[in-house]
Design a protein around this motif. Sequence first.
Motif, mmCIF file in Angstrom:
data_model
loop_
_atom_site.group_PDB
_atom_site.id
_atom_site.type_symbol
_atom_site.label_atom_id
_atom_site.label_comp_id
_atom_site.label_asym_id
_atom_site.label_seq_id
_atom_site.Cartn_x
_atom_site.Cartn_y
_atom_site.Cartn_z
ATOM 1 N N ARG A 1 -110.121 -3.745 59.822
ATOM 2 C CA ARG A 1 -109.376 -3.694 61.086
ATOM 3 C C ARG A 1 -110.318 -3.947 62.261
ATOM 4 N NH1 ARG A 1 -106.040 1.612 62.900
ATOM 5 N NH2 ARG A 1 -107.537 1.938 64.549
ATOM 6 N N PHE A 2 -111.482 -3.308 62.241
ATOM 7 C CA PHE A 2 -112.465 -3.503 63.304
ATOM 8 C C PHE A 2 -112.969 -4.944 63.315
ATOM 9 C CE2 PHE A 2 -116.843 -3.605 64.843
ATOM 10 C CZ PHE A 2 -116.658 -3.118 66.118
ATOM 11 N N ALA A 3 -113.282 -5.488 62.140
ATOM 12 C CA ALA A 3 -113.779 -6.867 62.053
ATOM 13 C C ALA A 3 -112.738 -7.845 62.579
ATOM 14 C CB ALA A 3 -114.152 -7.207 60.611
ATOM 15 N N CYS A 4 -111.479 -7.606 62.283
ATOM 16 C CA CYS A 4 -110.408 -8.466 62.760
ATOM 17 C C CYS A 4 -110.282 -8.370 64.282
ATOM 18 C CB CYS A 4 -109.095 -8.105 62.072
ATOM 19 S SG CYS A 4 -107.757 -9.260 62.407
ATOM 20 N N ALA A 5 -110.310 -7.164 64.804
ATOM 21 C CA ALA A 5 -110.226 -6.980 66.258
ATOM 22 C C ALA A 5 -111.400 -7.657 66.956
ATOM 23 C CB ALA A 5 -110.186 -5.489 66.596
ATOM 24 N N LEU B 1 -101.057 2.988 63.973
ATOM 25 C CA LEU B 1 -100.414 1.749 63.542
ATOM 26 C C LEU B 1 -99.120 2.135 62.842
ATOM 27 C CD1 LEU B 1 -103.523 -0.165 62.148
ATOM 28 C CD2 LEU B 1 -102.354 -0.541 64.302
ATOM 29 N N ALA B 2 -98.154 2.570 63.640
ATOM 30 C CA ALA B 2 -96.924 3.127 63.085
ATOM 31 C C ALA B 2 -96.087 2.080 62.351
ATOM 32 C CB ALA B 2 -96.105 3.767 64.199
ATOM 33 N N ASP B 3 -96.039 0.864 62.859
ATOM 34 C CA ASP B 3 -95.169 -0.138 62.282
ATOM 35 C C ASP B 3 -95.998 -1.205 61.568
ATOM 36 O OD1 ASP B 3 -93.210 -1.937 61.616
ATOM 37 O OD2 ASP B 3 -92.450 -2.182 63.656
ATOM 38 N N GLU B 4 -96.156 -1.025 60.267
ATOM 39 C CA GLU B 4 -96.980 -1.940 59.481
ATOM 40 C C GLU B 4 -96.391 -3.341 59.451
ATOM 41 O OE1 GLU B 4 -98.489 -2.470 54.935
ATOM 42 O OE2 GLU B 4 -98.539 -0.434 55.747
ATOM 43 N N GLU B 5 -95.080 -3.455 59.430
ATOM 44 C CA GLU B 5 -94.445 -4.777 59.408
ATOM 45 C C GLU B 5 -94.728 -5.539 60.699
ATOM 46 O OE1 GLU B 5 -92.799 -8.095 57.998
ATOM 47 O OE2 GLU B 5 -93.285 -6.313 56.838
ATOM 48 N N ALA B 6 -94.673 -4.861 61.832
ATOM 49 C CA ALA B 6 -94.987 -5.499 63.114
ATOM 50 C C ALA B 6 -96.445 -5.968 63.128
ATOM 51 C CB ALA B 6 -94.722 -4.544 64.270
ATOM 52 N N LEU B 7 -97.319 -5.170 62.545
ATOM 53 C CA LEU B 7 -98.729 -5.553 62.464
ATOM 54 C C LEU B 7 -98.891 -6.803 61.602
ATOM 55 C CD1 LEU B 7 -101.717 -5.066 63.026
ATOM 56 C CD2 LEU B 7 -101.738 -3.480 61.091
ATOM 57 N N CYS C 1 -105.725 -8.095 69.201
ATOM 58 C CA CYS C 1 -106.811 -7.116 69.356
ATOM 59 C C CYS C 1 -106.289 -5.802 69.928
ATOM 60 C CB CYS C 1 -107.903 -7.690 70.250
ATOM 61 S SG CYS C 1 -109.290 -6.570 70.454
ATOM 62 N N ARG C 2 -105.429 -5.895 70.927
ATOM 63 C CA ARG C 2 -104.860 -4.667 71.507
ATOM 64 C C ARG C 2 -104.073 -3.889 70.467
ATOM 65 N NH1 ARG C 2 -101.349 -6.413 75.518
ATOM 66 N NH2 ARG C 2 -102.092 -8.526 75.376
ATOM 67 N N MET C 3 -103.300 -4.593 69.647
ATOM 68 C CA MET C 3 -102.514 -3.919 68.609
ATOM 69 C C MET C 3 -103.435 -3.251 67.593
ATOM 70 S SD MET C 3 -99.597 -5.483 66.109
ATOM 71 C CE MET C 3 -98.052 -4.959 66.826
ATOM 72 N N LEU C 4 -104.503 -3.937 67.211
ATOM 73 C CA LEU C 4 -105.440 -3.381 66.232
ATOM 74 C C LEU C 4 -106.244 -2.214 66.805
ATOM 75 C CD1 LEU C 4 -106.754 -6.724 64.733
ATOM 76 C CD2 LEU C 4 -105.358 -5.017 63.552
ATOM 77 N N SER C 5 -106.389 -2.182 68.112
ATOM 78 C CA SER C 5 -107.191 -1.140 68.755
ATOM 79 C C SER C 5 -106.418 0.142 69.016
ATOM 80 C CB SER C 5 -107.747 -1.665 70.082
ATOM 81 O OG SER C 5 -108.581 -2.769 69.843
ATOM 82 N N GLU C 6 -105.096 0.089 68.854
ATOM 83 C CA GLU C 6 -104.292 1.290 69.059
ATOM 84 C C GLU C 6 -104.671 2.343 68.032
ATOM 85 O OE1 GLU C 6 -100.236 0.049 68.854
ATOM 86 O OE2 GLU C 6 -100.348 -1.030 70.748
ATOM 87 N N GLN C 7 -104.613 3.583 68.432
ATOM 88 C CA GLN C 7 -104.982 4.682 67.545
ATOM 89 C C GLN C 7 -104.039 4.815 66.362
ATOM 90 O OE1 GLN C 7 -107.705 6.500 67.516
ATOM 91 N NE2 GLN C 7 -108.472 5.359 69.262
#
Length: 124
Positions: free
Chosen positions: A17-21, A72-78, A64-70
């Motif tokens: 997740r960090f590498a992707c962000a 990740l409630a919606d895995e499908e949206a991710l 990046c903003r989505m990945l940086s959120e504390q």
Amino acid sequence: MTSTTSQQDVFRFLEDRFACAQACTECARACALRASLVDPDGTEEQELLRRKGIMCAEVCDATCRMLSEQTLADEEALRVQLEWCRTVCLDSAHTFDAHPTAEDAAAACRASARACTEFLGTLG
């Protein structure tokens, strides 16, 4: 599943997740720079290059903003966001390939697409 395996999965998830962000941030920066170097009143080809750069920067920034959120409630949206980012990055890289001064942006786009792909793999 053992406790160790579970911890390894969590560590891999966080690392990917960090590498992707990080890759998305670098891509957004490279694409914004590429877009800023194009004359807004230039040729159609230059306008396409500028639009691709802006679009890729915006999508990578949102990812990046989505990945940086504390949370990740919606895995499908991710997943949808990662797929969109990967697609836009690859499309932008192909556009940048046609311009000899855009190699850095094309490389950043490919790195971001690769990081999105790897993180999607981690998600399973």
